[in-house]
Design a protein around this motif. Structure first.
Motif, mmCIF file in Angstrom:
data_model
loop_
_atom_site.group_PDB
_atom_site.id
_atom_site.type_symbol
_atom_site.label_atom_id
_atom_site.label_comp_id
_atom_site.label_asym_id
_atom_site.label_seq_id
_atom_site.Cartn_x
_atom_site.Cartn_y
_atom_site.Cartn_z
ATOM 1 N N LYS A 203 34.604 -25.271 -50.576
ATOM 2 C CA LYS A 203 34.483 -24.638 -49.261
ATOM 3 C C LYS A 203 34.174 -23.152 -49.392
ATOM 4 O O LYS A 203 33.507 -22.588 -48.540
ATOM 5 C CB LYS A 203 35.768 -24.826 -48.460
ATOM 6 N N ARG B 23 49.734 -23.383 -46.535
ATOM 7 C CA ARG B 23 50.984 -22.752 -46.117
ATOM 8 C C ARG B 23 50.774 -21.293 -45.725
ATOM 9 O O ARG B 23 51.409 -20.808 -44.804
ATOM 10 C CB ARG B 23 52.017 -22.824 -47.248
ATOM 11 N N VAL C 41 48.225 -29.064 -48.132
ATOM 12 C CA VAL C 41 48.363 -28.494 -46.799
ATOM 13 C C VAL C 41 48.501 -26.985 -46.978
ATOM 14 O O VAL C 41 49.211 -26.519 -47.869
ATOM 15 C CB VAL C 41 49.565 -29.101 -46.033
ATOM 16 N N ALA D 244 42.339 -19.668 -47.487
ATOM 17 C CA ALA D 244 43.698 -20.118 -47.793
ATOM 18 C C ALA D 244 44.230 -19.316 -48.977
ATOM 19 O O ALA D 244 43.484 -18.996 -49.903
ATOM 20 C CB ALA D 244 43.699 -21.601 -48.115
ATOM 21 N N THR E 61 35.601 -30.123 -50.065
ATOM 22 C CA THR E 61 35.395 -31.158 -49.056
ATOM 23 C C THR E 61 35.780 -32.506 -49.668
ATOM 24 O O THR E 61 35.954 -32.600 -50.887
ATOM 25 C CB THR E 61 33.918 -31.190 -48.624
ATOM 26 N N GLU F 62 43.677 -20.159 -38.609
ATOM 27 C CA GLU F 62 42.980 -21.409 -38.270
ATOM 28 C C GLU F 62 43.049 -22.441 -39.392
ATOM 29 O O GLU F 62 42.784 -23.623 -39.168
ATOM 30 C CB GLU F 62 41.520 -21.149 -37.895
ATOM 31 N N LEU F 63 43.413 -22.010 -40.601
ATOM 32 C CA LEU F 63 43.538 -22.945 -41.720
ATOM 33 C C LEU F 63 44.967 -23.426 -41.923
ATOM 34 O O LEU F 63 45.186 -24.489 -42.520
ATOM 35 C CB LEU F 63 43.052 -22.297 -43.017
ATOM 36 N N ARG F 64 45.949 -22.655 -41.456
ATOM 37 C CA ARG F 64 47.343 -23.017 -41.688
ATOM 38 C C ARG F 64 47.674 -24.355 -41.035
ATOM 39 O O ARG F 64 47.170 -24.686 -39.973
ATOM 40 C CB ARG F 64 48.279 -21.936 -41.142
ATOM 41 N N LYS F 65 48.501 -25.124 -41.718
ATOM 42 C CA LYS F 65 48.958 -26.444 -41.285
ATOM 43 C C LYS F 65 47.832 -27.475 -41.250
ATOM 44 O O LYS F 65 47.988 -28.531 -40.651
ATOM 45 C CB LYS F 65 49.652 -26.376 -39.924
ATOM 46 N N GLN F 66 46.714 -27.169 -41.890
ATOM 47 C CA GLN F 66 45.606 -28.114 -41.987
ATOM 48 C C GLN F 66 45.655 -28.796 -43.356
ATOM 49 O O GLN F 66 46.047 -28.187 -44.349
ATOM 50 C CB GLN F 66 44.259 -27.394 -41.832
ATOM 51 N N ILE F 67 45.216 -30.039 -43.390
ATOM 52 C CA ILE F 67 45.214 -30.807 -44.635
ATOM 53 C C ILE F 67 43.808 -30.806 -45.219
ATOM 54 O O ILE F 67 42.837 -31.078 -44.514
ATOM 55 C CB ILE F 67 45.711 -32.244 -44.388
ATOM 56 N N PHE F 68 43.714 -30.478 -46.509
ATOM 57 C CA PHE F 68 42.445 -30.438 -47.221
ATOM 58 C C PHE F 68 42.604 -31.144 -48.555
ATOM 59 O O PHE F 68 43.702 -31.512 -48.955
ATOM 60 C CB PHE F 68 42.003 -28.985 -47.488
#
Length: 144
Positions: free
Chosen positions: A117, A70, A68, A36, A111, A75-81
């Motif tokens: 990560k 940006r 989130v 990210a 995590t 594969e990481l975009r638009k994922q919430i961490f």
């Protein structure tokens, strides 16, 4: 009547008071190699935003935030961490009286348990973040 259960915390339970420098909807760069590059803060873990009318939740160094992605790997975009704030521009005061301010804001993707990560952290990391999150201290090259 006393509250039951108490707070469930992740990481070290004690915390120095740090002036909040990162607020909701802030765009913050990522300081690790998780893939990210830029994240948006959408929440602060442990902050109850309904305590004061219209108060925007803020996070300081060492706080866990919900983000989130940006910009970064597709594969990481638009994922919430979840992420830990390791640097902030806003000056804050340490118990010994010194004031600390960094050149930029930065977070490290972690995590839900608080383990990073990525395998390395770029740039300096605030001492308050390393005291509260020992796993981040292991990856930090420079602790200020």
């Amino acid at each position: 009547m006393a509250k039951r259960g108490g707070k469930r915390t992740v990481g070290v339970p004690y915390r120095f008071h740090v002036t909040p420098g990162i607020f909701m909807n802030s765009l913050v760069p990522v300081a690790d190699n998780s893939g990210a590059k830029l994240v948006r803060v959408i929440g602060v873990v442990g902050h109850y935003s309904k305590s004061v009318h219209r108060r925007i939740p803020g996070a300081g160094v060492g706080d866990m935030v919900v983000v989130v992605v940006r910009e970064g790997k597709p594969e990481l975009r638009k994922q919430i961490f979840r992420a830990i704030v390791v640097r902030q521009r806003r000056p804050y005061r340490r118990p010994d009286g010194t004031w600390v301010a960094f050149e930029d804001n930065a977070v490290v993707i972690v995590t839900p348990e608080g383990d990073p990560k990525g395998s390395e952290i770029h740039g300096p990391v605030a001492m308050e973040a390393t005291l509260r999150w020992p796993t981040i201290a292991n990856l930090a090259s420079i602790v200020v």
